[in-house]
Design an enzyme around this catalytic site. Structure first.
Site, PDB file in Angstrom:
ATOM      1  N   TRP A 125      19.498  11.764  88.625  1.00 51.33           N
ATOM      2  CA  TRP A 125      18.976  12.365  87.394  1.00 51.33           C
ATOM      3  C   TRP A 125      19.327  13.847  87.241  1.00 51.33           C
ATOM      4  CZ3 TRP A 125      16.343   9.539  91.030  1.00 51.33           C
ATOM      5  CH2 TRP A 125      15.990   8.228  90.670  1.00 51.33           C
ATOM      6  N   ASP A 126      20.140  14.403  88.131  1.00 55.23           N
ATOM      7  CA  ASP A 126      20.424  15.839  88.114  1.00 55.23           C
ATOM      8  C   ASP A 126      19.151  16.645  88.320  1.00 55.23           C
ATOM      9  OD1 ASP A 126      21.821  18.216  87.977  1.00 55.23           O
ATOM     10  OD2 ASP A 126      22.005  18.226  85.797  1.00 55.23           O
ATOM     11  N   TYR A 127      18.302  16.181  89.225  1.00 57.05           N
ATOM     12  CA  TYR A 127      17.055  16.866  89.528  1.00 57.05           C
ATOM     13  C   TYR A 127      17.263  17.877  90.660  1.00 57.05           C
ATOM     14  CZ  TYR A 127      14.147  13.836  86.537  1.00 57.05           C
ATOM     15  OH  TYR A 127      13.548  13.189  85.470  1.00 57.05           O
ATOM     16  N   LYS A 149      12.274  20.192  88.596  1.00 60.56           N
ATOM     17  CA  LYS A 149      12.627  19.619  87.303  1.00 60.56           C
ATOM     18  C   LYS A 149      11.801  18.380  86.986  1.00 60.56           C
ATOM     19  CE  LYS A 149      17.524  20.985  86.959  1.00 60.56           C
ATOM     20  NZ  LYS A 149      18.889  20.439  86.745  1.00 60.56           N
ATOM     21  N   ARG A 188      25.829  12.266  78.426  1.00 63.89           N
ATOM     22  CA  ARG A 188      24.508  12.877  78.574  1.00 63.89           C
ATOM     23  C   ARG A 188      24.176  13.631  77.290  1.00 63.89           C
ATOM     24  NH1 ARG A 188      23.403  16.918  83.516  1.00 63.89           N
ATOM     25  NH2 ARG A 188      24.899  18.234  82.411  1.00 63.89           N
TER      26      ARG A 188
END
Length: 570
Positions: free
Chosen positions: A240-242, A268, A428
């Site tokens: 999740w690009d956390y 995040k 995205r």
């Protein structure tokens, strides 16, 4: 006062008048494309072994976007020739994974100096390839520039337990998992605390199965040796690009009647973690639970994640149909229709081919602006974003058949990324309606105060307004509260919170006790930075912010703006 610019120029200015004292220009090539053209400041170090006032006894360290670590004499702004090669080290040299181009590997945050060691991470471009530039964290001798140690967030030592959490023939070739934000240090303990990001690529982990320990973690490292003291992972097998983008904050908390050295980390995912600084153990009971499985061929999402840190969530954790919003009936109808087409299984919904609703999104929850701590009341002040994103994995053959093309990445808007080495191309986007207004309900950004004594939210107020959004194509009524924000707050002893950060470009002051907005000032561009405060030699208290914007949605400017209390009558 020492300032830096995205081009790595460093300025020394008088902190009460703003008059320049010296300037240094590293001559960064302006023709090279860098994805995050930013520089978040410099480090200042006093060499206790040098004669007072001698050359380079007080040093400035700056990390330039083109990956040079430079040591300057703080009194003159000239390079310290005994450091590296005539004052500079090229950080691209010696990496495990060589950067594919200049823009894949960057430096955007200042180094941290602990016990005579300069500790520095890196910024690695997202979603280009599975074996992106590697994210080593390194420690260099602050006097000579000699490499003291290297720590690999993607483990390279098969004898350590973390090695076994990276599964598959390509797993240990994975890039990124880098540490690109500001570190925290504990000099008496000779420890540096390093927040790490997601491994490459962000949204598909089929080539790096397992929990991927050390990535998406906060790790305590011995600054002298590079040895890991403890590590705490906030997200397993990130899809999740956390990134752990928010700088950690070191505080002392009263827990069960005892003073505990603590580390606070906002994420995040909208969680605030409070850890024992010496052991890495959570000070509050953490809740773990099952999360949705992936339906993408080749992907193996982890089965459990941390769902709650033991403190209230800072931002919404999911979006329901009843909550879907739009500024007009047409917008709301379109948003509701799109909502029904997306995969939405709540927190940690994995990316999918049909498109997945992700909330919090890749811009938070909490974000790289970080948070502030009021030690008088044990209150944390956190800016957050409250908008959802849509993540779609497009089969590569389908994408190529559409003759799609790679686009420049944008955090506000739609981005395609190639994710080479995987069967998919990433799409995205923010979850927006036809008028480009969010489909999530307002406020879109908040400033939230959380008490660490009561473990309760004290207040949460909208941060920013819809003013100026039409400049980036978003049409909303003027009275809609809260804006997307990227930037940090500070607190003062008098009970104020200062923050810029918002798309509407105002600098604001809030009452720390109730969140009431007390003052605001229109900046020439967004204060996409963290302000600072200090007492001038003339007795006045100053508050200073870099109003640089980002060259796009936040506007652009090259101004540093200082505010000060009036001189006392005496």
């Amino acid at each position: 006062m020492y300032l830096s610019t995205p081009l790595g120029r460093v300025f020394a200015v008088d902190p009460t008048s703003g008059n320049p004292r010296w300037a240094y220009d590293p001559h960064v090539d302006r023709n090279i494309y860098f994805g995050d053209f930013a520089n978040r400041g410099v480090a200042l170090w006093l060499d206790s072994t040098a004669s007072a006032g001698s050359r380079c006894s007080l040093r400035i360290f700056v990390a330039t976007i083109d990956t040079r670590l430079i040591s300057l004499d703080a009194n003159t702004g000239t390079p310290c020739s005994d450091f590296g090669q005539q004052g500079s080290i090229q950080l691209r040299n010696g990496l495990r994974n060589t950067p594919a181009n200049a823009g894949e590997y960057e430096e955007t945050s200042p180094p941290t100096v602990v016990g005579g060691v300069v500790v520095i991470g890196s910024a690695v471009a997202d979603n280009n390839r599975i074996d992106a530039a590697s994210g080593e964290v390194r420690g260099f001798d602050a006097r000579t520039g000699t490499l003291r140690w290297t720590w690999h967030p993607v483990p390279q030592d098969s004898t350590i337990p973390a090695w076994r959490t990276w599964v598959g023939p390509n797993a240990h070739r994975t890039g990124a998992a880098n540490a690109w934000t500001v570190f925290a240090s504990d000099p008496p303990r000779n420890v540096v605390f390093v927040p790490t990001s997601s491994p490459s690529v962000d949204y598909f982990g089929g080539e790096r199965k397992g929990d991927n320990q050390f990535a998406n973690s906060i790790t305590a490292i011995n600054a002298a040796t590079g040895a890991v003291i403890w590590t705490f992972q906030t997200v397993r097998h990130d899809l999740w690009d956390y990134d752990n983008a928010s700088p950690p904050v070191l505080v002392t908390l009263q827990v069960d009647g005892h003073a505990v050295p603590a580390l606070l980390l906002a994420t995040k995912t909208g969680q605030l973690f409070a850890l024992n600084r010496e052991t890495g153990e959570s000070l509050f009971p953490i809740s773990r639970g099952k999360v949705p499985a992936s339906d993408v061929p080749g992907e193996e999402a982890t089965t459990t994640q941390i769902l709650n840190s033991g403190l209230p969530s800072l931002s919404p954790q999911r979006l329901t149909l009843d909550e879907v919003w739009g500024p007009t009936p047409e917008d709301r109808a379109a948003c509701r229709q799109r909502f029904g087409e997306l995969r939405n299984d709540g927190t940690f919904t994995p990316p999918s081919i049909r498109g997945s609703l992700i909330m919090p999104s890749n811009v938070g929850g909490a974000h790289w602006g970080g948070f502030a701590f009021d030690p008088t009341n044990d209150v944390v002040i956190v800016p957050t974003n409250r908008i959802a994103a849509v993540i779609t994995l497009i089969p590569r053959a389908t994408y190529e058949a559409r003759q799609g093309k790679e686009t420049v990445g944008e955090r506000i808007g739609t981005e395609y990324a190639m994710m080479r080495g995987t069967p998919f191309v990433l799409k995205r986007e923010l979850f927006l309606g036809p008028s480009n207004a969010p489909c999530t309900p307002p406020p879109f950004g908040t400033l939230t105060a959380l008490s660490l004594r009561t473990r309760q939210i004290l207040w949460s107020v909208p941060l920013g307004t819809s003013e100026g959004l039409e400049k980036i194509g978003i049409r909303m009524p003027p009275d809609i509260p809260g804006a997307i924000n990227l930037g940090g707050p500070i607190t003062t002893a008098s009970g104020l919170v200062f923050i810029g950060a918002t798309l509407d470009r105002y600098f604001r002051a809030f009452d720390v006790t109730n969140g009431r907005e007390l003052w605001k000032f229109a900046l020439p561009a967004g204060g996409k930075a963290t302000p600072m405060t200090y007492l001038g030699v003339d007795g006045r208290q100053f508050v200073v912010i870099a109003a640089g914007g980002d060259g796009k949605a936040w506007g652009w400017s090259d101004e540093i703006i200082a505010f000060a209390l009036p001189r006392s009558a005496g």
